[in-house]
Scaffold this active site. Structure first.
Site, PDB file in Angstrom:
ATOM      1  N   LEU A  12       0.813  -1.210   0.000  1.00  0.00           N
ATOM      2  CA  LEU A  12       0.000   0.000   0.000  1.00  0.00           C
ATOM      3  C   LEU A  12       0.848   1.263   0.000  1.00  0.00           C
ATOM      4  O   LEU A  12       1.874   1.344   0.672  1.00  0.00           O
ATOM      5  CB  LEU A  12      -0.918   0.034   1.227  1.00  0.00           C
ATOM      6  CG  LEU A  12      -1.847  -1.163   1.448  1.00  0.00           C
ATOM      7  CD1 LEU A  12      -2.812  -0.862   2.578  1.00  0.00           C
ATOM      8  CD2 LEU A  12      -2.584  -1.522   0.182  1.00  0.00           C
ATOM      9  N   ARG A  13       0.376   2.248  -0.736  1.00  0.00           N
ATOM     10  CA  ARG A  13       0.946   3.591  -0.683  1.00  0.00           C
ATOM     11  C   ARG A  13      -0.028   4.475   0.082  1.00  0.00           C
ATOM     12  O   ARG A  13      -1.212   4.536  -0.268  1.00  0.00           O
ATOM     13  CB  ARG A  13       1.141   4.159  -2.088  1.00  0.00           C
ATOM     14  CG  ARG A  13       2.069   3.356  -2.982  1.00  0.00           C
ATOM     15  CD  ARG A  13       1.914   3.831  -4.426  1.00  0.00           C
ATOM     16  NE  ARG A  13       0.571   3.557  -4.917  1.00  0.00           N
ATOM     17  CZ  ARG A  13       0.042   4.135  -6.001  1.00  0.00           C
ATOM     18  NH1 ARG A  13       0.723   5.044  -6.677  1.00  0.00           N
ATOM     19  NH2 ARG A  13      -1.191   3.823  -6.396  1.00  0.00           N
ATOM     20  N   GLY A  69      10.442   9.354   4.444  1.00  0.00           N
ATOM     21  CA  GLY A  69      10.151   9.150   5.856  1.00  0.00           C
ATOM     22  C   GLY A  69       8.999   8.173   5.969  1.00  0.00           C
ATOM     23  O   GLY A  69       8.849   7.281   5.146  1.00  0.00           O
ATOM     24  N   CYS A  89       7.215   3.127   7.127  1.00  0.00           N
ATOM     25  CA  CYS A  89       7.615   1.904   6.422  1.00  0.00           C
ATOM     26  C   CYS A  89       9.065   1.933   5.959  1.00  0.00           C
ATOM     27  O   CYS A  89       9.894   1.196   6.488  1.00  0.00           O
ATOM     28  CB  CYS A  89       6.688   1.666   5.231  1.00  0.00           C
ATOM     29  SG  CYS A  89       4.999   1.251   5.704  1.00  0.00           S
TER      30      CYS A  89
END
Length: 439
Positions: free
Chosen positions: A147-148, A254, A257
């Protein structure tokens, strides 16, 4: 099908809502009663475009519900997705698997014989095999997420690939049923063993982090040699073996993740006797970009930021999110505040989170308020709203029109034409500004 989702943070809440959207009956499980109550009422405790509507839609229809009761979860379904966090350990670079281990133990205790427990959390290679050995009354599979933030709903419903780490045809068949609408839409499926499925996620994050740090290393070279990293990135990006994505130099990555995942990957490789030392340099380059912005701010303020009024545009680690974990923008803002600057931060979504984590910083309710009276402006999160700021109007608000574009997306010619002293990482100062403050 009936499914449960263990953990209702960013990943879990999104996965639960999207599984309901695919037609399944879903029960989300969390140990935090306040979070469960909010989600059950259709409220999402973080910003993610499209998710509140899905949560509200499916809690109202009864297809999606939330509970703190693991016994109820075990009785509800035979397929359980584990979506809890794996933060960095406090005593090392390794991943803290406390939440993963606890979630598997809790649901395995109440799950029926042969139930399928599917890990989605990002874990060190070897975790799935260990959990399968510990919990032999159930079956384990691994289905990493990609996921983004800001696109999580889209990435769940229409992913660019699915990865199933399985040890049996039964587990693969069940996961194919879960994701049938996604697979029917033509999504590629990769079926793998446990170690490979775990490594796919960590390798993907490591590659993306490396690409970002590569272009930022090129920015360092450009700064030393007088080159323009923007032109350099455009030129190499035309090579389809390289591509243009993730080749925009700036203040670096940043979030919750990439930073902790590459550290955990290198740490786990060390445990396996393999050196991934280049990932530590990737991390170091990333952190040096923050140093560069702080250094540039000092230079543009005459060598010291003591007493300087600085506006910081951005608090979230990326646009489309209110996530401030390891935010480059807030890291820079806090360091300048410690150096004696009067720092005011504005972000369209992340102000509440930023205030809680950094209470000593100043905050504004609009970009205009943040700019008013500032002697230096730092653009550190690339929200679309910031690109739309009128440079001429902005110049009338500040006390001194000095701007550092820490994301490399603003139109330098437009801002310079409006009278701004404009700097961007990895790019030479305009000819008329190269004598400013010794730059």
């Amino acid at each position: 099908m009936r499914l449960t989702v263990i953990g209702t943070g960013y990943l879990g809440a999104t996965h639960a809502a999207c599984m309901a959207e695919l037609g399944h009956e879903v029960l989300g499980v969390d140990v935090d009663p306040d979070k469960v109550a909010a989600l059950q009422a259709g409220r999402v405790p973080f910003h993610e475009p499209g998710l509140p509507g899905l949560i509200a839609k499916h809690t109202a229809s009864g297809r999606l519900a939330f509970t703190t009761d693991y016994a109820a979860a075990g009785a509800f379904a035979d397929v359980h997705f584990v979506c809890v966090g794996t933060p960095q350990r406090q005593d090392s670079e390794g991943a803290d698997l406390t939440y993963v281990d606890a979630a598997f133990a809790a649901i395995a205790e109440h799950a029926g014989e042969g139930a399928l427990l599917v890990g989605k959390s990002t874990v060190p290679v070897g975790t799935a095999g260990r959990l399968a050995t510990v919990h032999q009354g159930v079956e384990v599979a691994w289905n990493p997420e990609f996921l983004r933030e800001g696109f999580a709903v889209e990435d769940t419903l229409r992913p660019d690939r699915l990865v199933f780490g399985v040890r049996s045809s039964r587990a693969e068949t069940i996961l194919r049923q879960v994701y049938a609408p996604v697979l029917d839409a033509g999504t590629p499926l990769v079926t793998a063993d446990f170690p490979t499925a775990e490594l796919v996620k960590t390798a993907a994050n490591a590659f993306l982090a490396t690409k970002i740090s590569f272009i930022n290393a090129m920015a360092e070279i450009c700064e030393a040699a007088g080159g323009d990293v923007g032109v350099l990135a455009e030129a190499i990006g035309h090579d389809d073996r390289i591509g243009r994505k993730f080749l925009r130099a700036g203040v670096g990555f940043g979030g919750g993740c990439l930073p902790k995942d590459i550290r955990a990957f290198a740490h786990r490789a060390d445990e396996l006797g393999v050196s991934l030392g280049f990932l530590r340099e990737v991390d170091a380059i990333n952190m040096r970009r923050r140093d560069k912005v702080v250094e540039l701010a000092r230079e543009l303020c005459g060598g010291s930021v003591l007493g300087a009024r600085i506006a910081v545009l951005g608090a979230a680690f990326k646009p489309g999110s209110d996530d401030i974990r390891d935010s480059p923008a807030l890291n820079v803002a806090a360091r300048l505040r410690l150096d004696g600057a009067d720092v005011t931060v504005y972000d369209p979504e992340a102000l509440d989170n930023a205030r809680k984590a950094f209470p000593l910083l100043g905050y504004a309710v609009s970009a205009e308020e943040a700019l008013r009276g500032a002697g230096l402006v730092l653009h550190l999160t690339e929200w679309p709203q910031f690109r739309e700021i009128d440079p001429e109007r902005a110049a009338r608000l500040v006390s001194r029109p000095y701007l550092v574009d820490g994301r490399g997306v603003l139109d330098a010619d437009r801002w310079t034409a409006a009278g701004w002293h404009f700097r961007a990482l990895g790019r030479p100062a305009p000819v008329g500004e190269r004598s400013l403050q010794g730059l």
